[in-house]
Motif scaffolding. Structure first.
Motif, mmCIF file in Angstrom:
data_model
loop_
_atom_site.group_PDB
_atom_site.id
_atom_site.type_symbol
_atom_site.label_atom_id
_atom_site.label_comp_id
_atom_site.label_asym_id
_atom_site.label_seq_id
_atom_site.Cartn_x
_atom_site.Cartn_y
_atom_site.Cartn_z
ATOM 1 N N VAL A 160 -16.263 -36.754 41.679
ATOM 2 C CA VAL A 160 -16.510 -36.127 40.384
ATOM 3 C C VAL A 160 -17.719 -36.757 39.700
ATOM 4 C CG1 VAL A 160 -15.546 -35.937 38.047
ATOM 5 C CG2 VAL A 160 -14.204 -35.276 39.995
ATOM 6 N N PHE A 161 -17.991 -38.013 39.975
ATOM 7 C CA PHE A 161 -19.155 -38.652 39.381
ATOM 8 C C PHE A 161 -20.440 -38.300 40.128
ATOM 9 C CE2 PHE A 161 -22.136 -42.249 39.354
ATOM 10 C CZ PHE A 161 -22.485 -42.220 38.018
ATOM 11 N N LEU A 162 -20.418 -38.388 41.452
ATOM 12 C CA LEU A 162 -21.652 -38.223 42.225
ATOM 13 C C LEU A 162 -22.136 -36.779 42.310
ATOM 14 C CD1 LEU A 162 -21.255 -40.717 45.177
ATOM 15 C CD2 LEU A 162 -22.687 -40.918 43.167
ATOM 16 N N ILE A 163 -21.243 -35.854 42.552
ATOM 17 C CA ILE A 163 -21.679 -34.463 42.708
ATOM 18 C C ILE A 163 -22.315 -33.933 41.426
ATOM 19 C CG2 ILE A 163 -20.880 -32.092 43.103
ATOM 20 C CD1 ILE A 163 -18.972 -33.262 45.181
ATOM 21 N N PRO A 164 -21.663 -34.043 40.256
ATOM 22 C CA PRO A 164 -22.340 -33.563 39.062
ATOM 23 C C PRO A 164 -23.574 -34.389 38.689
ATOM 24 C CG PRO A 164 -20.008 -33.603 38.662
ATOM 25 C CD PRO A 164 -20.241 -34.307 39.964
ATOM 26 N N THR A 165 -23.547 -35.680 38.950
ATOM 27 C CA THR A 165 -24.677 -36.499 38.541
ATOM 28 C C THR A 165 -25.899 -36.251 39.414
ATOM 29 O OG1 THR A 165 -23.199 -38.195 37.702
ATOM 30 C CG2 THR A 165 -25.452 -38.849 38.133
ATOM 31 N N LEU A 166 -25.734 -36.283 40.706
ATOM 32 C CA LEU A 166 -26.889 -36.155 41.587
ATOM 33 C C LEU A 166 -27.290 -34.707 41.843
ATOM 34 C CD1 LEU A 166 -26.007 -38.892 44.214
ATOM 35 C CD2 LEU A 166 -27.518 -39.074 42.252
ATOM 36 N N ILE A 167 -26.364 -33.911 42.297
ATOM 37 C CA ILE A 167 -26.706 -32.549 42.712
ATOM 38 C C ILE A 167 -26.805 -31.606 41.518
ATOM 39 C CG2 ILE A 167 -25.924 -30.595 44.098
ATOM 40 C CD1 ILE A 167 -24.578 -32.709 45.926
ATOM 41 N N ASN A 168 -25.779 -31.591 40.696
ATOM 42 C CA ASN A 168 -25.734 -30.624 39.611
ATOM 43 C C ASN A 168 -26.807 -30.893 38.551
ATOM 44 O OD1 ASN A 168 -24.647 -28.302 38.587
ATOM 45 N ND2 ASN A 168 -23.049 -29.325 37.449
ATOM 46 N N LYS A 169 -27.016 -32.134 38.210
ATOM 47 C CA LYS A 169 -28.039 -32.434 37.203
ATOM 48 C C LYS A 169 -29.439 -32.106 37.714
ATOM 49 C CE LYS A 169 -25.403 -34.291 34.066
ATOM 50 N NZ LYS A 169 -24.204 -33.781 33.732
ATOM 51 N N THR A 170 -29.667 -32.313 39.016
ATOM 52 C CA THR A 170 -30.948 -31.952 39.598
ATOM 53 C C THR A 170 -31.160 -30.443 39.536
ATOM 54 O OG1 THR A 170 -30.800 -33.845 41.089
ATOM 55 C CG2 THR A 170 -32.367 -32.120 41.674
ATOM 56 N N LEU A 171 -30.123 -29.694 39.880
ATOM 57 C CA LEU A 171 -30.232 -28.238 39.810
ATOM 58 C C LEU A 171 -30.384 -27.756 38.368
ATOM 59 C CD1 LEU A 171 -27.634 -27.144 42.499
ATOM 60 C CD2 LEU A 171 -30.116 -26.968 42.613
ATOM 61 N N MET A 172 -29.685 -28.406 37.426
ATOM 62 C CA MET A 172 -29.839 -28.044 36.014
ATOM 63 C C MET A 172 -31.263 -28.279 35.538
ATOM 64 S SD MET A 172 -26.728 -29.184 33.623
ATOM 65 C CE MET A 172 -25.082 -28.978 34.175
ATOM 66 N N LEU A 173 -31.823 -29.394 35.929
ATOM 67 C CA LEU A 173 -33.204 -29.698 35.559
ATOM 68 C C LEU A 173 -34.157 -28.669 36.156
ATOM 69 C CD1 LEU A 173 -35.015 -31.752 34.101
ATOM 70 C CD2 LEU A 173 -35.185 -32.977 36.263
ATOM 71 N N TYR A 174 -33.984 -28.346 37.430
ATOM 72 C CA TYR A 174 -34.848 -27.374 38.103
ATOM 73 C C TYR A 174 -34.766 -26.011 37.426
ATOM 74 C CZ TYR A 174 -36.513 -24.141 41.641
ATOM 75 O OH TYR A 174 -37.177 -23.139 42.290
ATOM 76 N N PHE A 175 -33.540 -25.492 37.284
ATOM 77 C CA PHE A 175 -33.385 -24.160 36.693
ATOM 78 C C PHE A 175 -33.756 -24.153 35.211
ATOM 79 C CE2 PHE A 175 -30.381 -23.413 40.302
ATOM 80 C CZ PHE A 175 -31.108 -22.383 40.880
ATOM 81 N N PHE A 182 -20.371 -24.553 37.181
ATOM 82 C CA PHE A 182 -19.908 -25.429 38.246
ATOM 83 C C PHE A 182 -19.553 -26.804 37.695
ATOM 84 C CE2 PHE A 182 -20.688 -28.461 41.723
ATOM 85 C CZ PHE A 182 -19.745 -27.996 42.627
ATOM 86 N N LEU A 183 -20.342 -27.311 36.752
ATOM 87 C CA LEU A 183 -20.044 -28.599 36.119
ATOM 88 C C LEU A 183 -18.711 -28.540 35.379
ATOM 89 C CD1 LEU A 183 -20.987 -31.470 35.209
ATOM 90 C CD2 LEU A 183 -21.960 -30.341 33.225
ATOM 91 N N ILE A 184 -18.502 -27.493 34.615
ATOM 92 C CA ILE A 184 -17.249 -27.343 33.869
ATOM 93 C C ILE A 184 -16.071 -27.214 34.830
ATOM 94 C CG2 ILE A 184 -15.979 -25.782 32.327
ATOM 95 C CD1 ILE A 184 -18.706 -25.262 30.943
ATOM 96 N N PHE A 185 -16.246 -26.450 35.919
ATOM 97 C CA PHE A 185 -15.186 -26.298 36.906
ATOM 98 C C PHE A 185 -14.849 -27.633 37.566
ATOM 99 C CE2 PHE A 185 -14.139 -25.759 41.410
ATOM 100 C CZ PHE A 185 -12.916 -25.115 41.290
ATOM 101 N N THR A 186 -15.866 -28.405 37.950
ATOM 102 C CA THR A 186 -15.641 -29.681 38.628
ATOM 103 C C THR A 186 -14.904 -30.664 37.726
ATOM 104 O OG1 THR A 186 -17.690 -29.342 39.857
ATOM 105 C CG2 THR A 186 -16.782 -31.544 39.875
ATOM 106 N N MET A 187 -15.347 -30.790 36.505
ATOM 107 C CA MET A 187 -14.688 -31.704 35.573
ATOM 108 C C MET A 187 -13.279 -31.220 35.216
ATOM 109 S SD MET A 187 -16.660 -34.181 35.051
ATOM 110 C CE MET A 187 -18.344 -34.618 35.283
ATOM 111 N N GLY A 188 -13.141 -29.924 35.009
ATOM 112 C CA GLY A 188 -11.827 -29.374 34.676
ATOM 113 C C GLY A 188 -10.829 -29.536 35.797
ATOM 114 N N ARG A 189 -11.277 -29.376 37.055
ATOM 115 C CA ARG A 189 -10.404 -29.561 38.208
ATOM 116 C C ARG A 189 -9.906 -30.999 38.289
ATOM 117 N NH1 ARG A 189 -11.534 -31.691 42.827
ATOM 118 N NH2 ARG A 189 -10.115 -31.395 44.549
ATOM 119 N N PHE A 190 -10.799 -31.949 38.051
ATOM 120 C CA PHE A 190 -10.409 -33.353 38.082
ATOM 121 C C PHE A 190 -9.401 -33.663 36.974
ATOM 122 C CE2 PHE A 190 -11.085 -37.741 36.634
ATOM 123 C CZ PHE A 190 -10.735 -38.414 37.794
#
Length: 72
Positions: free
Chosen positions: A17-32, A54-62
């Motif tokens: 939950v920490f790595l996926i949103p931090t590394l992948i999702n934040k990079t995609l957010m910055l790009y888009f 996707f960020l909300i789903f990932t955090m909500g699932r956890f």
């Protein structure tokens, strides 16, 4: 499952939950987000909205998975 196995599963989920949103999702957010600001009509807003969902789903699932767990 023993308490040690449960803690290991919890730690693995916490790292995911920490790595996926931090590394992948934040990079995609910055790009888009940057492309959406530069070219607002080209559909980059959909990618930005998808990354936010996707960020909300990932955090909500956890949070939902560990809603009944007590703090150690």
């Amino acid at each position: 499952m023993t308490k040690r196995q449960v803690n290991k599963v919890f730690l693995t989920d916490l790292i995911k939950v920490f790595l996926i949103p931090t590394l992948i999702n934040k990079t995609l957010m910055l790009y888009f987000g940057l492309h959406y600001a530069e070219y607002p009509g080209d559909g980059y807003g959909y990618g930005l909205a998808a990354t936010i969902c996707f960020l909300i789903f990932t955090m909500g699932r956890f949070l939902w998975k560990y809603r009944h767990e007590d703090d150690p």
